[in-house]
Enzyme design. Structure first.
Site, PDB file in Angstrom:
ATOM      1  N   HIS A 121     -13.128  -1.911   9.769  1.00 31.45           N
ATOM      2  CA  HIS A 121     -14.348  -2.706   9.597  1.00 31.45           C
ATOM      3  C   HIS A 121     -14.391  -3.132   8.118  1.00 31.45           C
ATOM      4  O   HIS A 121     -13.885  -2.414   7.252  1.00 31.45           O
ATOM      5  CB  HIS A 121     -15.534  -1.786   9.930  1.00 31.45           C
ATOM      6  CG  HIS A 121     -16.875  -2.440   9.938  1.00 31.45           C
ATOM      7  ND1 HIS A 121     -17.605  -2.665   8.799  1.00 31.45           N
ATOM      8  CD2 HIS A 121     -17.644  -2.882  10.961  1.00 31.45           C
ATOM      9  CE1 HIS A 121     -18.762  -3.223   9.132  1.00 31.45           C
ATOM     10  NE2 HIS A 121     -18.811  -3.362  10.431  1.00 31.45           N
ATOM     11  N   ASP A 198     -13.825   7.166   8.739  1.00 32.44           N
ATOM     12  CA  ASP A 198     -15.034   6.419   9.078  1.00 32.44           C
ATOM     13  C   ASP A 198     -15.352   6.728  10.547  1.00 32.44           C
ATOM     14  O   ASP A 198     -14.648   6.284  11.450  1.00 32.44           O
ATOM     15  CB  ASP A 198     -14.737   4.929   8.846  1.00 32.44           C
ATOM     16  CG  ASP A 198     -15.850   4.021   9.366  1.00 32.44           C
ATOM     17  OD1 ASP A 198     -16.785   4.523  10.009  1.00 32.44           O
ATOM     18  OD2 ASP A 198     -15.751   2.802   9.126  1.00 32.44           O
ATOM     19  N   GLN A 201     -17.902   4.667  14.677  1.00 27.41           N
ATOM     20  CA  GLN A 201     -17.730   4.379  16.110  1.00 27.41           C
ATOM     21  C   GLN A 201     -17.349   5.602  16.926  1.00 27.41           C
ATOM     22  O   GLN A 201     -17.424   5.560  18.153  1.00 27.41           O
ATOM     23  CB  GLN A 201     -16.658   3.293  16.303  1.00 27.41           C
ATOM     24  CG  GLN A 201     -17.053   1.934  15.782  1.00 27.41           C
ATOM     25  CD  GLN A 201     -18.253   1.334  16.525  1.00 27.41           C
ATOM     26  OE1 GLN A 201     -18.543   1.672  17.664  1.00 27.41           O
ATOM     27  NE2 GLN A 201     -18.952   0.441  15.852  1.00 27.41           N
ATOM     28  N   LYS A 224     -26.064   4.593  15.430  1.00 21.22           N
ATOM     29  CA  LYS A 224     -25.057   4.470  16.499  1.00 21.22           C
ATOM     30  C   LYS A 224     -25.106   5.683  17.431  1.00 21.22           C
ATOM     31  O   LYS A 224     -24.394   5.735  18.432  1.00 21.22           O
ATOM     32  CB  LYS A 224     -23.659   4.336  15.904  1.00 21.22           C
ATOM     33  CG  LYS A 224     -23.564   3.201  14.889  1.00 21.22           C
ATOM     34  CD  LYS A 224     -22.428   2.269  15.138  1.00 21.22           C
ATOM     35  CE  LYS A 224     -22.136   1.438  13.918  1.00 21.22           C
ATOM     36  NZ  LYS A 224     -22.268   0.002  14.154  1.00 21.22           N
ATOM     37  N   CYS A 362     -17.010  -8.052  12.063  1.00 15.98           N
ATOM     38  CA  CYS A 362     -16.749  -7.533  10.710  1.00 15.98           C
ATOM     39  C   CYS A 362     -15.357  -6.920  10.625  1.00 15.98           C
ATOM     40  O   CYS A 362     -15.149  -5.906   9.940  1.00 15.98           O
ATOM     41  CB  CYS A 362     -17.804  -6.512  10.275  1.00 15.98           C
ATOM     42  SG  CYS A 362     -19.441  -7.174  10.193  1.00 15.98           S
TER      43      CYS A 362
HETATM   44  N1  7TS Z   1     -17.449   1.269  10.159  1.00 16.22           N
HETATM   45  C1  7TS Z   1     -17.305   0.941  11.449  1.00 16.22           C
HETATM   46  C2  7TS Z   1     -16.075   1.350  12.181  1.00 16.22           C
HETATM   47  C3  7TS Z   1     -18.341   0.238  12.095  1.00 16.22           C
HETATM   48  O1  7TS Z   1     -18.191  -0.094  13.372  1.00 16.22           O
HETATM   49  C4  7TS Z   1     -19.503  -0.126  11.368  1.00 16.22           C
HETATM   50  C5  7TS Z   1     -20.596  -0.950  11.994  1.00 16.22           C
HETATM   51  C6  7TS Z   1     -19.599   0.266  10.046  1.00 16.22           C
HETATM   52  C7  7TS Z   1     -18.549   0.954   9.467  1.00 16.22           C
HETATM   53  C8  7TS Z   1     -20.799  -0.019   9.220  1.00 16.22           C
HETATM   54  O2  7TS Z   1     -21.869   0.746   9.655  1.00 16.22           O
HETATM   55  P1  7TS Z   1     -23.336   0.527   9.041  1.00 16.22           P
HETATM   56  O3  7TS Z   1     -24.208   1.403   9.859  1.00 16.22           O
HETATM   57  O4  7TS Z   1     -23.266   0.939   7.610  1.00 16.22           O
HETATM   58  O5  7TS Z   1     -23.622  -0.932   9.181  1.00 16.22           O
HETATM   59  N2  7TS Z   1     -20.182  -1.714  13.088  1.00 16.22           N
HETATM   60  C9  7TS Z   1     -20.855  -2.724  13.668  1.00 16.22           C
HETATM   61  C10 7TS Z   1     -20.351  -3.424  14.769  1.00 16.22           C
HETATM   62  O6  7TS Z   1     -19.281  -3.192  15.317  1.00 16.22           O
HETATM   63  N3  7TS Z   1     -21.243  -4.365  15.112  1.00 16.22           N
HETATM   64  O7  7TS Z   1     -22.301  -4.284  14.287  1.00 16.22           O
HETATM   65  C11 7TS Z   1     -22.061  -3.258  13.376  1.00 16.22           C
END
Ligand code: 7TS
Length: 404
Positions: A121, A198, A201, A224, A362
């Site tokens: 990501h 990370d 997911q 999530k 992303c």
């Molecule tokens: N890393 C991964 C693998 C992710 O899927 C996401 C968010 C992030 C980092 C960032 O997380 P945040 O909570 O700091 O925003 N992924 C997604 C997605 O797949 N669609 O919207 C957000």
């Protein structure tokens, strides 16, 4: 096994209509929905004990502090961290990664190497590029194959005594690939490199054990895993967290301040400057309680069934191509209809009450790899059903007919 209709009743949003159709929510990889018990926790906080923490002698402040620290302990137990002070509350995965990347600015020198993967990501690419710009370190990338699996033979070759850090997601958000993080961690440690995983997911599907993994840093977002937005966590081994300098300066993260010199507070407060998302942290704990009561083994088994069912049904549609066919993958399906832009399909699905994500998710390097602008992504959670997948499949067929 899961009683899915009982579980669905826990989520008020699942009974709403969108465009006069029952909502089919398949954008769980972007954010999960929120069960009543978590909503109640948030209402209870603001109704009964809203106060700033760690600083008041009064009852409300003490109650809020106790609940916030209990939430930290719940997160510690969930991830099996050795100490609760190894859990740092952040605003989410992105914040957690930036905190670590910023800290490593002080520890890297020009010519050091950092390894990321082709499946990341943007939030696990850009902070490391910024770190390389600041330090002169060099970014290397583990490539992927057509199935969306990382190529471990190349990873082995990229590792050397110059490698200082390895950053990989546990599960890819765009393709659903489950990466072999045990192998990645072991090999990185063999050359003396630290590893950040990370878990944004993975946490909705898997209960990670940071001690068994022997991972140095593990990061996740509450939103999530049925929690609220704006809160997340960083797990770091105590020794690493002590070594990293603070990320932000301010209140709560100090031991003593004078204009001549400031000393920093002990862990975890060293990394928690300012008033945190108190309610969010407490609700994060409630969300993990909720998911643990259902059980992550049950969740994974059921979601795998949904994945297999959806893969089979969608594959019958002519001209539909699925991206990400790794042997080990979670309940995410990225696909396109030949000759049709993903956004157009997503728009028609929305008219039918079906929420999917379209675009590059992303993860532009993955889209570049497949030479596509983006995909339609349906991501399933334990509260989804096969009937909803049937609605999706019918919707995709309809979109294909309308757009061909
Ligand atoms: N890393 C991964 C693998 C992710 O899927 C996401 C968010 C992030 C980092 C960032 O997380 P945040 O909570 O700091 O925003 N992924 C997604 C997605 O797949 N669609 O919207 C957000």
């Amino acid at each position: 096994m899961l009683d899915v209709s009982k579980i669905r009743a826990d989520f008020p949003i699942l009974s709403r209509q969108v465009n006069n159709k029952p909502l089919v929510y398949f954008d769980n990889a972007a954010t999960s929905q929120t069960p009543e018990v978590v909503i109640d926790t948030i209402v209870d906080y603001y109704s009964n004990y809203n106060a700033n923490i760690h600083r008041g002698v009064h009852t409300l402040s003490q109650e809020a502090t106790d609940k916030y620290e209990i939430a930290r302990q719940k997160i510690q137990a969930h991830f099996n961290a050795k100490f609760s002070h190894e859990i740092i509350f952040t605003s989410g995965t992105t914040h957690s990664i930036n905190l670590v990347a910023n800290g490593f600015s002080a520890l890297l020198k020009a010519g050091d190497e950092i390894i990321v993967s082709a499946l990341e990501h943007h939030s696990n690419i850009v902070p490391w590029q910024m770190l390389c710009e600041r330090t002169g370190a060099i970014l290397k990338v583990i490539p992927m194959n057509q199935e969306g699996e990382l190529i471990m033979e190349t990873y082995d070759k990229l590792l050397s005594n110059k490698t200082k850090l390895v950053f990989v997601n546990h599960i890819s958000n765009a393709l659903g690939t489950i990466n072999p993080i045990e192998y990645i961690i072991e090999k990185a440690h063999a050359v003396g490199a630290a590893v950040l995983i990370d878990g944004a997911q993975s946490c909705p599907h898997i209960k990670p054990d940071v001690q068994a993994l022997d991972v140095d840093f593990y990061v996740a977002s509450a939103h999530k895993v049925c929690g609220p937005t704006g809160v997340g966590m960083l797990y770091g081994k105590e020794a690493w967290l002590n070594k990293l300098p603070p990320y932000q300066g301010g209140g709560e993260m100090i031991a003593e301040v004078s204009f001549e010199k400031t000393t920093y507070a002990d862990l975890p407060h060293k990394f928690e400057a300012g008033t945190p998302n108190i309610c969010g942290g407490i609700a994060f704990g409630a969300a993990l309680d909720y998911m643990n009561a259902i059980g992550f083994d049950n969740i994974a088994t059921y979601e795998n069934e949904l994945l297999a069912y959806a893969t089979e049904k969608l594959s019958t549609i002519e001209g539909l191509k699925i991206y990400g066919t790794a042997k080990h993958k979670t309940s995410v399906i990225s696909f396109n209809l030949e000759g049709i832009h993903p956004y157009d399909v997503g728009t028609i699905l929305d008219k039918l009450g079906i929420a999917v994500r379209t675009g590059h998710h992303c993860a532009q390097p993955i889209m570049d790899f497949f030479c596509i602008p983006g995909t339609i992504r349906a991501s399933f959670a334990f509260y989804n059903t096969k009937e909803e997948i049937d609605i999706l499949v019918a919707g995709v067929k309809k979109a294909k007919m309308m757009l061909s």
